[in-house]
Design a protein around this motif. Structure first.
Motif, PDB file in Angstrom:
ATOM      1  N   SER A  68       0.770  -1.454  -0.299  1.00  0.00           N
ATOM      2  CA  SER A  68       0.062   0.062  -0.031  1.00  0.00           C
ATOM      3  C   SER A  68       1.093   1.171  -0.173  1.00  0.00           C
ATOM      4  O   SER A  68       0.609   1.944   0.901  1.00  0.00           O
ATOM      5  CB  SER A  68      -1.122  -0.196   1.452  1.00  0.00           C
ATOM      6  OG  SER A  68      -1.694  -1.121   0.990  1.00  0.00           O
ATOM      7  N   THR A  69       2.296   1.349  -0.613  1.00  0.00           N
ATOM      8  CA  THR A  69       2.930   2.591  -0.955  1.00  0.00           C
ATOM      9  C   THR A  69       2.048   3.658  -2.005  1.00  0.00           C
ATOM     10  O   THR A  69       1.221   2.979  -2.355  1.00  0.00           O
ATOM     11  CB  THR A  69       4.091   2.187  -1.732  1.00  0.00           C
ATOM     12  OG1 THR A  69       4.058   1.801  -2.640  1.00  0.00           O
ATOM     13  CG2 THR A  69       4.860   1.203  -0.796  1.00  0.00           C
ATOM     14  N   ASP A  70       2.492   4.879  -2.156  1.00  0.00           N
ATOM     15  CA  ASP A  70       2.474   6.164  -3.145  1.00  0.00           C
ATOM     16  C   ASP A  70       2.500   5.091  -4.206  1.00  0.00           C
ATOM     17  O   ASP A  70       3.769   4.753  -4.553  1.00  0.00           O
ATOM     18  CB  ASP A  70       2.939   6.933  -2.724  1.00  0.00           C
ATOM     19  CG  ASP A  70       2.892   7.694  -1.372  1.00  0.00           C
ATOM     20  OD1 ASP A  70       2.229   7.370  -0.787  1.00  0.00           O
ATOM     21  OD2 ASP A  70       3.823   8.490  -1.273  1.00  0.00           O
ATOM     22  N   SER A  71       0.922   5.720  -5.098  1.00  0.00           N
ATOM     23  CA  SER A  71       1.060   4.919  -6.874  1.00  0.00           C
ATOM     24  C   SER A  71       2.572   5.691  -7.052  1.00  0.00           C
ATOM     25  O   SER A  71       2.686   6.749  -7.088  1.00  0.00           O
ATOM     26  CB  SER A  71       0.009   6.022  -7.568  1.00  0.00           C
ATOM     27  OG  SER A  71       0.270   5.331  -8.257  1.00  0.00           O
ATOM     28  N   ILE A  72       3.205   4.850  -8.046  1.00  0.00           N
ATOM     29  CA  ILE A  72       4.297   5.556  -9.055  1.00  0.00           C
ATOM     30  C   ILE A  72       3.992   5.571 -10.141  1.00  0.00           C
ATOM     31  O   ILE A  72       4.091   5.418 -11.609  1.00  0.00           O
ATOM     32  CB  ILE A  72       5.024   3.860  -9.324  1.00  0.00           C
ATOM     33  CG1 ILE A  72       3.892   2.570  -9.746  1.00  0.00           C
ATOM     34  CG2 ILE A  72       5.846   3.524  -7.896  1.00  0.00           C
ATOM     35  CD1 ILE A  72       5.086   1.698  -9.995  1.00  0.00           C
ATOM     36  N   TYR A  73       2.260   5.320  -9.976  1.00  0.00           N
ATOM     37  CA  TYR A  73       2.078   6.146 -11.882  1.00  0.00           C
ATOM     38  C   TYR A  73       2.843   7.253 -12.041  1.00  0.00           C
ATOM     39  O   TYR A  73       2.895   7.746 -13.431  1.00  0.00           O
ATOM     40  CB  TYR A  73       0.841   6.162 -11.467  1.00  0.00           C
ATOM     41  CG  TYR A  73       0.101   6.867 -13.171  1.00  0.00           C
ATOM     42  CD1 TYR A  73      -0.586   5.460 -13.962  1.00  0.00           C
ATOM     43  CD2 TYR A  73      -0.366   8.227 -13.148  1.00  0.00           C
ATOM     44  CE1 TYR A  73      -0.638   6.465 -15.111  1.00  0.00           C
ATOM     45  CE2 TYR A  73      -1.092   8.303 -14.740  1.00  0.00           C
ATOM     46  CZ  TYR A  73      -1.472   7.692 -15.391  1.00  0.00           C
ATOM     47  OH  TYR A  73      -1.579   7.820 -16.621  1.00  0.00           O
ATOM     48  N   ALA A  74       2.903   8.209 -11.746  1.00  0.00           N
ATOM     49  CA  ALA A  74       3.603  10.162 -11.568  1.00  0.00           C
ATOM     50  C   ALA A  74       4.658   9.776 -11.981  1.00  0.00           C
ATOM     51  O   ALA A  74       5.358  10.548 -12.090  1.00  0.00           O
ATOM     52  CB  ALA A  74       2.917  11.083 -10.389  1.00  0.00           C
ATOM     53  N   SER A  75       5.499   9.240 -11.198  1.00  0.00           N
ATOM     54  CA  SER A  75       7.270   8.320 -11.639  1.00  0.00           C
ATOM     55  C   SER A  75       7.672   8.488 -13.229  1.00  0.00           C
ATOM     56  O   SER A  75       7.223   7.817 -13.691  1.00  0.00           O
ATOM     57  CB  SER A  75       7.642   7.447 -10.371  1.00  0.00           C
ATOM     58  OG  SER A  75       9.014   7.373 -10.848  1.00  0.00           O
ATOM     59  N   PRO A  76       8.597   9.731 -12.793  1.00  0.00           N
ATOM     60  CA  PRO A  76       9.394  10.037 -14.425  1.00  0.00           C
ATOM     61  C   PRO A  76       9.982   9.056 -14.463  1.00  0.00           C
ATOM     62  O   PRO A  76      10.623   8.662 -15.999  1.00  0.00           O
ATOM     63  CB  PRO A  76      10.101  11.102 -13.824  1.00  0.00           C
ATOM     64  CG  PRO A  76       9.525  12.349 -12.969  1.00  0.00           C
ATOM     65  CD  PRO A  76       9.013  10.970 -12.174  1.00  0.00           C
TER      66      PRO A  76
END
Length: 232
Positions: A68-76
């Motif tokens: 349940s970590t932060d989403s990596i969708y926005a990770s460059p």
């Protein structure tokens, strides 16, 4: 151009489309360096690199899901891996002739849409978008390979496709206005039918970019070309 490196700004800038532009700027800035690395790689090394990047992209969302970590969708970083896979695929020799047909492309596209739609309909990992990479990554890879071997003078010279290509940037940025207009129309006229919603959405999503392209983008491009002609 650096806003995509701040994950906390995703909810602010993504909805205006500028987060994605920032992500593209970083990817294209890195591309010349990627290209120099790719030029020195053998075909086997390229395939190996694709699998390594794909493993990272498929494994990471499982970590997000499990802990349940932060989403990596926005990770460059992960966006960069996807971009690097695309660059690698485009550098591979064209050998898989069975893929080079419009029938193959439509099968890949329909398969992607069907599986993702089925997952969303059943509420599977809707919040963890990157888990869809298990479907999207191979599907997009196949599409890239298929499109790289397709040639159609008729489509290449199509004025409709050329105009759609020219207005594609405006089409993307029009999302700022589209959703509010569509939701207003649905509420005001009590529209519940899915086909009617799709038809209205397509009409709105097509008309707004045309207006933006004709009234703003063309004039802005002409002005900038004239202004910076001496520097080009």
């Amino acid at each position: 151009g650096l806003q995509s490196t701040f994950s906390s700004l995703f909810e602010v800038s993504h909805h205006d489309g500028t987060w994605f532009i920032s992500c593209l700027l970083l990817a294209y800035a890195a591309f010349p360096f990627m290209q120099e690395v790719i030029k020195q790689m053998s075909t086997k090394a390229k395939v190996a690199a694709i699998f390594v990047c794909a493993f990272a992209l498929l494994w990471a969302p499982l970590i997000v899901h499990s802990f349940s970590t932060d989403s990596i969708y926005a990770s460059p970083f992960y966006r960069g891996l996807e971009f690097f896979i695309g660059a690698l695929l485009c550098s591979l020799p064209q050998k898989a002739k069975v893929l080079y047909s419009f029938k193959a492309f439509f099968v890949e596209l329909i398969g992607l849409v069907f599986i993702v739609s089925l997952a969303v309909h059943n509420g599977l990992s809707v919040g963890n978008y990157m888990l869809y990479n298990w479907v999207a990554l191979p599907a997009f890879a196949l599409m890239i390979m298929t499109l790289s071997g397709l040639h159609s003078p008729r489509l290449q010279n199509s004025s409709i496709l050329r105009y759609a290509s020219a207005a594609s940037y405006a089409f993307f940025m029009a999302q700022t206005f589209n959703t509010n207009i569509e939701c207003y129309l649905f509420r005001t006229y009590g529209i519940e039918n899915n086909l009617a919603k799709i038809a209205i959405s397509v009409a709105v999503c097509s008309s707004i970019p045309i207006v933006m392209h004709e009234l703003f983008e063309k004039k802005a491009t002409h002005f900038l070309k004239k202004k910076f002609k001496s520097y080009i």
